[in-house]
Write a protein that holds these residues in place. Structure first.
Motif, PDB file in Angstrom:
ATOM      1  N   LYS A 159     -13.044  -0.131   4.930  1.00 33.41           N
ATOM      2  CA  LYS A 159     -13.734  -0.050   3.646  1.00 33.41           C
ATOM      3  C   LYS A 159     -12.861  -0.493   2.481  1.00 33.41           C
ATOM      4  N   ASN A 160     -11.559  -0.388   2.642  1.00 35.17           N
ATOM      5  CA  ASN A 160     -10.646  -0.662   1.531  1.00 35.17           C
ATOM      6  C   ASN A 160      -9.945  -2.014   1.646  1.00 35.17           C
ATOM      7  N   GLU A 229      -6.704  -3.726  11.043  1.00 33.93           N
ATOM      8  CA  GLU A 229      -7.599  -3.309   9.957  1.00 33.93           C
ATOM      9  C   GLU A 229      -8.282  -4.494   9.286  1.00 33.93           C
ATOM     10  N   ASP A 230      -8.678  -5.485  10.087  1.00 36.18           N
ATOM     11  CA  ASP A 230      -9.320  -6.679   9.550  1.00 36.18           C
ATOM     12  C   ASP A 230     -10.540  -7.086  10.364  1.00 36.18           C
ATOM     13  N   VAL A 231     -11.221  -6.102  10.973  1.00 38.08           N
ATOM     14  CA  VAL A 231     -12.381  -6.360  11.821  1.00 38.08           C
ATOM     15  C   VAL A 231     -13.614  -5.698  11.213  1.00 38.08           C
ATOM     16  N   GLU A 256     -21.235  -4.712  -0.845  1.00 38.17           N
ATOM     17  CA  GLU A 256     -20.886  -3.296  -0.982  1.00 38.17           C
ATOM     18  C   GLU A 256     -19.397  -3.065  -1.215  1.00 38.17           C
ATOM     19  N   ARG A 257     -18.550  -3.824  -0.515  1.00 36.65           N
ATOM     20  CA  ARG A 257     -17.136  -3.465  -0.416  1.00 36.65           C
ATOM     21  C   ARG A 257     -16.161  -4.468  -1.010  1.00 36.65           C
ATOM     22  N   CYS A 258     -16.645  -5.591  -1.506  1.00 36.29           N
ATOM     23  CA  CYS A 258     -15.689  -6.626  -1.915  1.00 36.29           C
ATOM     24  C   CYS A 258     -16.088  -7.258  -3.248  1.00 36.29           C
TER      25      CYS A 258
END
Length: 435
Positions: A159-160, A229-231, A256-258
């Motif tokens: 998410k981050n 942490e890139d999937v 939503e996240r970017c």
């Protein structure tokens, strides 16, 4: 009396000491010439290895290699660094490129500054109300299923990924198959390692997957996601005919996240990108623009619809009935640059656009076609070479201009070789700017 031709034996045995000396001198001169050629070849190969060794093997050979180019010393410094939050790798490598007599910092800071001053532009409510499906397109598409990823949950995500990075310029999203572990790892280690570009721009990479058929593969993907942490994984079966679902999932997640990123660069996992050129030459041109798509632009009614059932892109006659070509402009999907203000609009458009399985047509044609103000443009020049071996032959020919942004690659050795040439060309471009 018949004259016989003079042979080497005649010279050595029948013409005395003087002839033997002449032959010996010729033999020695020839031997010296042969040794000279061999020595030159060895030196040349050593020079090439020194110039590319750092770039091809920087993970396994953490040394500093120096070489001369146009009498200027270029230092490629490779140093190990500890794990950074979010990278997931136990030991990453950082390449710092320094050129004696060249103000790289000044050159880079201008590019970085141009991109830092731009950011995601919030769309207004009015922008979304203008999104409508074109007349008769619902009947033409004649969808056979729903776009399930509009509302489906994610199986894996970070998410981050975007929000944790200050001054994030670009997010690279990669359509990849579940079992393409080697391709993803190779990208992380070479051209898509963000630590190599810190002086010219900030980016991150996100690999898009569906669900595999086998739990053993799913466990490996979970481990990969936890490590790097890139999937981003969606709740649909990962098949070629479900690439549209994968793309809509990306539109949703990016919305939503970017929101803090300016550009989205979409590629396939068999493409190597010259990100030096992207950051220095491409992104600054679009930094102040909105609703831009830059790609291999295919015009409306020019691309034939494949009706033969032995074609990889076979489309049944019930879809676009009576049409021989696609009635929409769209992009080839191997490399596309978007301004990020389009992502929420495209996700909203996908809610009203009936499903069509050919992802390039749907994601980069039908969906954008419902959004007012979208501007297509093409990358300039000979910007792509999808045959990696042809690209390498061009790179090795000093007389040719191989100004590629996107290069196809079929494997590990080819990717590493292409990557080394990309780095070397960037160093040459720095020297050229100095002159």
């Amino acid at each position: 009396m018949e004259k016989r031709p003079i042979s080497l034996c005649n010279l050595l045995c029948c013409h005395g000491r003087r002839s033997q000396k002449s032959v010996f001198v010729i033999f020695v001169i020839g031997l010296i010439y042969l040794l000279f050629i061999l020595y030159g070849e060895v030196i040349n190969r050593h020079h090439i290895v020194n110039r590319t060794n750092c770039f091809q093997n920087f993970l396994s050979n953490p040394k500093c290699i120096y070489f001369n180019e146009n009498k200027r010393r270029i230092a490629t410094i490779i140093e190990g660094s500890e794990r950074q939050p979010g990278t997931g790798s136990g030991r990453t490598s950082t390449i710092n490129i320094a050129v004696q007599g060249t103000n790289l910092t000044k050159l880079s800071s201008k590019t970085s500054s141009d991109l830092k001053n731009t950011h995601f532009t919030e769309n207004t409510e009015n922008d979304f109300t203008k999104i409508t499906l074109k007349p008769n397109f619902s009947q033409m598409i004649n969808a056979s299923q729903q776009v399930s990823t509009i509302s489906a949950p994610y199986l894996l995500q970070n998410k981050n990924l975007c929000s944790s990075v200050k001054n994030l310029s670009t997010l690279i999203i990669v359509h990849t198959a579940c079992d393409h572990f080697t391709r993803r790892q190779l990208a992380r280690q070479t051209w898509a390692n963000h630590t190599f570009y810190t002086t010219i721009g900030e980016f991150r990479i996100l690999f898009l997957l569906g669900k595999p058929k086998y739990e053993t593969i799913q466990k490996m993907i979970r481990d990969e996601s936890e490590k790097y942490e890139d999937v981003l994984q969606g709740n649909f079966i990962d098949t070629y005919h479900n690439l549209t679902l994968k793309g809509v999932m990306a539109y949703k997640w990016l919305s939503e996240r970017c929101k803090n990123v300016k550009f989205i660069l979409k590629i396939d996992d068999d493409i190597v990108v010259d990100l030096f050129k992207v950051f220095v030459d491409i992104l600054p041109k679009y930094a102040s623009l909105k609703r831009q798509i830059v790609c291999n632009h295919l015009y409306k009614d020019t691309m034939p619809i494949r009706r033969k059932n032995n074609s990889k892109w076979f489309v049944h006659h019930r879809h676009f009935r009576g049409k021989n070509a696609y009635p929409t402009a769209y992009c080839s999907g191997f490399m596309i640059l978007f301004t990020n203000d389009l992502m929420p609009l495209f996700f909203s458009s996908s809610k009203v656009t009936p499903f069509f399985w050919v992802d390039d047509v749907y994601l980069y044609g039908l969906v954008p076609g419902n959004v007012p103000g979208v501007k297509y443009s093409s990358f300039q020049g000979q910007w792509q070479m999808l045959d990696g071996q042809k690209a390498l032959r061009c790179y090795r020919n000093a007389t040719k201009n191989c100004d590629y942004l996107a290069i196809g690659s079929s494997g590990k050795a080819e990717t590493e070789d292409i990557w080394s040439h990309i780095v070397e060309r960037y160093l040459h471009s720095i020297l050229a700017r100095k002159h």
